[in-house]
Design an enzyme around this catalytic site. Structure first.
Site: not given
Length: 571
Positions: A210, A342, A459
């Site tokens: 991330s 995600e 994610h």
């Protein structure tokens, strides 16, 4: 005779008891280990990996002075030496953030895990994610157990976050990028000390997820980081994702807002603002975010790396805006990739099990889409973009009930896929691209909202395969998840260790081909038996790349930036 026998047995029992006590004492002694580095002696401990392999753990090692008092909003300074032996068995504070009770400005610490202090192992340097304002490197969150089955040294690091890590007046008074400079200081620490832990300073792979993935990419663009690492892995984030950067001027405007909320003189110079902000309690910086949001938790990233004035005489982390002039400084091989859904992270907070929770997503779609996808400042064409996106993903012209998966697809493509493929296509050093498409028993979607509908591989889901996390998921892995986890660790450590790369991390496995504009091949990780596929996202990337996402950026970037002495007038 019987009495005599009983007395003898008592004596024997007493001796056995003493023997057990001595054995336990000696065992506890053998479970610790000392290492002498440039600043002093560290006392660590011996733990066991997933496969019961002993490894050395050193946690809470200071790599820079606490950035408090006059060192707040300043570049990190190397830590000084200490007397005696430093206890490296305890966890350090997380950097200042609202979600962690014991967070503190005194947080510039790192952790080192190694199979042996006598080795010459490649080093893997982990940078945590958290939108540049959350997260920490604690082994409770990023446990090293899986990596310690391999011959690598693992380092994880804390760095300043949020306002304290990334506030910038876009001049040489508060230039920003303090969190990134902390990471650089930690990489310098690795170069200076890692050999004492059995690590090879000539083989350092930085990797992150991330905003940690974006940070990894920023180091590839930064002249300050050059020579401090040799390979990179970018998971679910790059510097070309819109959420990981900002339009010139936005950081300066936010610094004005922060100074006013702090009660500082809004018309003062940058120097006076800096002086004022240095006097505030650290709690101010953890409580400020809700006052800066425009809608619920959006924009998710309010403070991020910025371009500095590289002719100011101060060491600068970033000298040019990557969306205007993409230029690598470190030409190192890189793995880049994303998870197949995600956007489920965001959908899980926008929907219940059947429908959207917020009617304004219907009525104010164009504006809210720009906030969710973080392009609100980069373009003036919000209506055109919103209409085209709505038509592509929702041909009916409306986000209806049970539209979870299409919304997740839209957010995946616009918030992650576009910027991640952009980075892979613009890099000039070797790139290996992956698609993580395996559904673990545990999904990070459960952390972000109460929607119980299956939303895909979201994610952060790849982190479950790489790290043992007692905070997030203390449950023991099932056999299928364990097999995929071992595959992921093997592939990642193979990349850090070897010149050639295979799709299963073995020495004689099928080769993993490089990715480029002419040969867009991906490693598809859908089980413990991955394969190579043709890029299925070319059409999606083209769609997003043809949208006018930078119409305002081109106008702003061409203007001269404010010189330092003009900040007083602007504020």
């Amino acid at each position: 005779m019987y009495f005599s026998r009983t007395w003898t047995l008592s004596q024997v029992g007493e001796k056995l008891l003493y023997a057990v006590i001595i054995l336990l004492f000696l065992s506890s002694s053998f479970c610790t280990v000392e290492v002498k580095i440039t600043k002093g002696i560290l006392n660590g401990r011996i733990l066991k990996s997933r496969n019961e392999r002993p490894y050395y753990s050193f946690t809470g090692i200071p790599y820079a002075k606490p950035p408090v008092g006059e060192l707040r909003f300043e570049a990190p300074e190397p830590v000084g030496p200490w007397d005696g032996t430093l206890d490296a068995t305890k966890h350090s504070n997380a950097c200042v953030q609202k979600s962690v009770a014991d967070s503190s400005e005194d947080c510039l610490y790192l952790n080192v895990y190694t199979p042996s202090t006598d080795g010459n192992f490649p080093v893997m340097f982990w940078i945590h994610g958290g939108a540049f304002y959350l997260g920490h490197s604690s082994p409770d969150m990023f446990g090293p157990d899986y990596f310690m089955d391999s011959n690598v040294v693992l380092v994880s690091v804390n760095f300043r976050l949020g306002v304290l890590g990334f506030l910038s007046t876009e001049d040489d008074v508060i230039p920003g990028n303090y969190g990134m400079k902390d990471q650089v200081e930690a990489l310098r620490w690795v170069q200076e000390n890692i050999v004492k832990f059995g690590g090879d300073p000539g083989k350092v792979t930085i990797f992150g997820g991330s905003s940690g993935g974006a940070s990894t990419g920023y180091h590839m663009l930064s002249p300050m980081s050059k020579g401090l690492f040799h390979k990179a892995i970018l998971q679910s984030g790059t510097p070309l994702c819109r959420w990981s950067t900002s339009l010139p001027g936005v950081a300066r405007d936010r610094s004005k807002t922060i100074s006013r909320l702090a009660g500082c003189d809004g018309n003062s110079s940058s120097k006076n603002i800096l002086k004022c902000l240095k006097t505030l309690p650290e709690s101010f910086f953890s409580d400020i975010y809700d006052k800066l949001r425009e809608w619920h938790s959006y924009p998710t990233v309010l403070f991020s790396p910025v371009v500095e004035q590289c002719d100011s005489g101060k060491a600068a982390f970033l000298c040019r805006h990557q969306l205007k002039e993409f230029k690598q400084e470190s030409f190192v091989p890189a793995i880049i990739g994303l998870n197949s859904a995600e956007g489920g992270m965001i959908v899980s907070s926008l929907y219940n099990d059947t429908s959207l929770l917020y009617p304004e997503v219907y009525t104010d779609f164009n504006r809210l889409l720009s906030l969710i996808l973080s392009h609100q400042h980069f373009t003036n064409e919000l209506d055109e973009i919103g209409e085209k996106v709505l038509k592509k993903y929702f041909p009916s012209g409306k986000i209806g009930d049970h539209s979870h998966l299409k919304t997740a697809e839209m957010i995946t493509d616009g918030r992650y896929l576009h910027g991640i493929f952009d980075m892979a296509l613009q890099m000039v050093s070797p790139v290996y691209f992956y698609l993580y498409d395996y559904q673990n028993e545990f999904s990070y979607n459960t952390l972000y909202g109460k929607c119980n509908k299956k939303l895909g591989i979201t994610h952060g889901d790849e982190l479950t395969s790489l790290f043992k996390s007692d905070i997030i998921n203390p449950k023991k892995m099932n056999l299928r998840d364990t097999a995929v986890s071992k595959l992921m660790v093997d592939v990642w450590t193979k990349f850090a260790t070897a010149e050639s790369l295979t799709i299963d991390g073995t020495a004689d496995g099928p080769p993993w081909p490089t990715f480029n504009s002419q040969r867009q091949l991906l490693l598809h990780i859908h089980s413990d038996n991955p394969d190579i596929i043709q890029n299925p996202f070319e059409e999606k990337y083209t769609f997003w790349n043809n949208l006018p996402l930078l119409s305002n950026f081109e106008k702003v970037i061409s203007k001269n930036r404010f010189p330092p002495d003009q900040m007083k007038n602007e504020l």
